[in-house]
Scaffold this active site. Structure first.
Site, PDB file in Angstrom:
ATOM      1  N   TYR A  47     -28.958  23.228  18.474  1.00  0.00           N
ATOM      2  CA  TYR A  47     -28.101  22.090  18.135  1.00  0.00           C
ATOM      3  C   TYR A  47     -26.688  22.603  17.863  1.00  0.00           C
ATOM      4  CZ  TYR A  47     -32.281  19.143  17.648  1.00  0.00           C
ATOM      5  OH  TYR A  47     -33.429  18.429  17.895  1.00  0.00           O
ATOM      6  N   GLU A  48     -25.685  21.813  18.226  1.00  0.00           N
ATOM      7  CA  GLU A  48     -24.307  22.301  18.164  1.00  0.00           C
ATOM      8  C   GLU A  48     -23.825  22.603  16.747  1.00  0.00           C
ATOM      9  OE1 GLU A  48     -22.553  19.075  20.254  1.00  0.00           O
ATOM     10  OE2 GLU A  48     -22.334  17.820  18.489  1.00  0.00           O
TER      11      GLU A  48
END
Lengths: 263, 287, 287, 263
Positions: free
Chosen positions: D52-53
């Site tokens: 996930y960023e």
């Protein structure tokens, strides 16, 4: 132990340590700079922040590190970041008050050589190289250089400029776009040299007690300028000498020696 | 996905003659065992990369494994010169060594750029230094917004990076801590990364935000307890400062160097064998 | 050296009208309390920077504090639009809002470049996107070695960055963990950094290589327990997902927004006051 | 529960999850992509690596994250790095096999708009913006896009290209120098569209059971091409449906809902 007996190396180290103010953020080279910086921390500058290029920020080693990556640096630091982060966010980021460097050779404008003696492509002596020095010398707000003074080290012309002092003197450094203020003191076993405010030529402004001006000139490869108001370096006080000797004794016990390198 | 592999197999299958190889470590966690294995297997024509080439690079150079060295500080930390490195540069023994020389800031940024898949690193650097005069790989670019001149150097993208770390779990995820140097960046900049580890455990139990290299980003994980010796692994071993000092007279002389390498590296089977023979040598000295 | 300071004084003395201000946080550790204090003190004409402007930016924009927004994703995470942000962009209420729009990769790199004192960030980015057509601050540079074209955007160098963290020690050293977002880079990119913290402790006892911001790199450390609410601080609090949903109808309408801000922010003294009045509002609803 | 009863959203989610192979390194957008990716992890792809960023690498959340920075992502991850590191070392570093994205609007060449409806300077609707999508779409080795199909979303011409698919089709993407392979599947509540190997125009290659081709064409803002060998999407198996419903029930219990966003 009498407090007036001290070696040339001891007065060099103590004199260098005195220049480091409390609370200063100092990027420390290994060897003599590290000894002087840690002595400052253990005496008049308990809140000096020592940063080593291997990653420790706020290191408080109990003994002198033999290398730039000793475990004691890591275990006593406020935090340990990566080496790229040290160079990017902390040095290049403009957060370093004092860069504390050693050198193999230096010239009259406090340029430093740690690369080669002789021609680069066919060197007489291959020295270890740049390490962190070029950017420390360029980016710290000011730079202290500590090294022993003799004609092999203090030369008329460097075979190689590894790290910039004031280049050709005057405003050459500013014109080249180098951000930091440059060297403000060169501390040797004979005295302290500081750059002339205009010409930026290193000038003997303090001489260690018992040393003659002739001796210092003799140990310098160019016609060394002497300050009109030449001072005599304050002798190391007993507390500083004791702290230094204790530190070195602890270090010898832990390591067997206290020289240093960047590896 | 990194397989837990014996070091000999990892070096044999992943490092080829002519490769660009970085064995990184900053005093701490230097992969000496892997360096010895490269020497034992007689790898040739390597371009070696490292910020701080030290004893293991002195050995690789002296044994003729290296064609070229990209570096920023080459010395025996706390002791002095690397005699085999100097002999190669000054006298061309055992053969000429090409050097590409940077500053630490340059190299550190070049690894970051490599890990980031950028062709070059951008930094404020080298200004006033003679390094750009002797290294054609230091160039300058202009900021498209301010016009400022900044240094640019090519990314480091090794074929193989080797590092040493404290722990791996059984899936091959690696955890290291303490002085990290450029190891993470070097591993991620490489096409293939080999990690030697002190031990393999069931669970890493890594603290939040610790330096973890996931298994799938690595090519091989090789258990080699003590594999950083004479360097150290924090919380596992101490640096053997005496070895660094003892290396100086051994390396000063070509013959004593070759004899030492033959006895301790070429004629030992692996790192455990090296440590055993070294122990015998030290015991003999101190009798 | 960061002084342990009340938040009101830090905002009053360190944030000025017209400043460029980044209140960073990535779902986790969003400095809501500091945002409220900026609103209470009626700061004006701010250039606000943030990768993910969310509720606190909706409030700052709706209350007319912002002249300009530099961002890469503006929404109410898990819920939908930021109605005050949209109203400013679509209808110019309460006044026109200038926007400079990037991608996350661009913004993250721009913070890194800011922390690194570089004038611009270099990345592989924006290719094929229309963003460079509407943002003149996205340009392209050539690699001096390979000729490749890479995106360049200006560094983010805020006058003030505000972040929230879990702990400070009494000297003002700060420790944060869990999802770190761009907080470290944002703090180091700024001229002045303010950190609100859950608690002040004697010793940080930070794990090796944890994210620590030393006191001397910060301008102020302000104890504000729960100061990330409705965002969260790992190991201290939970995100109040309901608040994010409840915000939607409040913010849809200018009058209900203004009434809510008056009652909960303008007419409360500090964040503890806000939490007390909010508690009353929630109790009233659920009666 | 019979295993043939399922909603359009369920078959979309299960079909999307099936595309994700075990061991794949997947950069996950919040919302539908995150649901599908986690369903894959809980069913046929236990070793899928979810990134996930916000920083978690190898997240294994027990419930669906409401936001991109939920604590559950951090607590279950193999490691959590900074957001700049995610974008620099992991995405730009070329380590992502699949970028899994949602979209507000898409065109026939799988270009995506999440920025504005109407003119950029005077938008009719201001959408949240780019987030991580432009570089995920450009740099992942391949890209899956999941969104509901209707004429507002599947448009003849995008008002704004936020993230590149195949641009004008053919080899336009390669010519623009975009490194990743681009979108390989668009999964909707009506079927699966894949790009033609030459023209790169999205073509209906799989239709969900019970949906007619007319319905799909009616939900598309351009004259949608239909594959000659159009397949019928396999119905969700009972195990996948159970896993999905359990996941959503756990999520509802924890969060009260399961929509998502990047903040």
């Amino acid at each position: 132990m009498s407090d007036v007996e001290f070696s040339a190396t001891e007065i060099m180290t103590v004199a260098a340590s005195r220049l480091l103010g409390n609370g200063t953020v100092c990027f420390v080279g290994i060897g003599l700079p590290s000894t002087a910086a840690n002595l400052a921390r253990l005496t008049h500058a308990p809140d000096v922040v020592l940063i080593y290029e291997s990653g420790p920020i706020g290191a408080k080693p109990t003994v002198l590190p033999l290398s730039i990556g000793d475990g004691d640096l890591s275990l006593t630091a406020d935090t340990v970041v990566s080496t790229p982060e040290i160079f990017r966010y902390w040095l290049q980021g403009g957060r370093i008050d004092v860069g504390f460097l050693g050198a193999a050779q230096i010239d009259r404008f406090a340029n430093i050589n740690t690369t080669v003696i002789g021609p680069y492509d066919a060197p007489k002596v291959r020295l270890p190289g740049a390490g962190g020095a070029p950017e420390i010398a360029a980016q710290a707000k000011e730079v202290f250089i500590v090294l022993k003074q003799n004609k092999k080290a203090f030369v008329e012309k460097l075979p190689f400029i590894t790290s910039a002092g004031f280049l050709d003197g005057g405003d050459a450094r500013e014109k080249a776009g180098i951000p930091g203020g440059g060297p403000t003191a060169v501390i040797t076993d004979l005295g302290i040299l500081t750059p002339d405010p205009v010409t930026r030529e290193l000038t003997l402004t303090s001489i260690h007690p018992g040393v003659t001006v002739e001796q210092v000139k003799e140990a310098t490869g160019w016609d060394l300028k002497i300050a009109a108001d030449l001072k005599t370096t304050e002798i190391p006080d007993a507390a500083a000498l004791t702290a230094l000797r204790d530190l070195q004794a602890r270090t010898a016990k832990a390591h067997g020696q206290n020289a240093g390198g960047e590896g | 996905m990194a397989l837990i592999t014996p070091l000999r197999e990892a070096v044999s299958s992943l490092i080829h003659d002519g490769d660009t190889v970085a064995l990184e470590g900053f005093t701490h966690l230097i992969p000496h065992a892997a360096g010895h294995e490269i020497i034992r297997q007689g790898k040739k024509d390597l371009t070696l990369v490292r910020m701080t080439p030290d004893l293991i690079y002195d050995q690789l150079i002296g044994m003729g494994c290296a064609r070229k060295l990209i570096f920023s500080w080459g010395g025996n930390p706390g002791v002095g010169s690397l005699h085999r490195f100097r002999d190669a540069v000054e006298q061309g023994w055992p053969h000429r060594l090409e050097t590409v020389e940077h500053s630490h800031a340059g190299m550190a940024n070049a690894y970051v750029a490599g890990a980031s898949n950028l062709p070059f690193a951008l930094l404020r650097g080298y200004t006033g230094s003679d390094l750009p005069k002797v290294n054609p790989w230091i160039r300058f670019v202009e900021c498209p917004f301010t016009g400022e001149k900044l240094a640019a150097i090519p990314s480091v993208r090794p074929d193989v990076t080797v590092i040493h770390a404290q722990k791996a779990d059984k899936r091959g995820n690696v955890l290291l801590w303490g002085i990290l140097g450029v190891q993470k960046e070097a591993a991620l900049a490489a096409k293939r990364a080999i990690v030697t580890v002190e031990e393999v455990v069931d669970e890493l139990n890594a603290p939040a935000n610790a330096c973890v290299l996931p298994s799938w980003a690595l090519a091989a994980v090789c258990p080699v307890p003590g594999g950083a010796y004479p360097s150290y692994a924090q919380d596992y071993s101490q640096r053997d400062n005496k070895f660094y000092k003892d290396w100086d007279p051994i390396a000063r002389n070509r013959d004593s160097f070759l004899a030492w390498m033959k006895r301790h590296v070429l004629e030992t089977e692996d790192f455990a064998g090296f440590m055993r023979v070294l122990g015998e040598s030290v015991a003999r000295e101190t009798v």
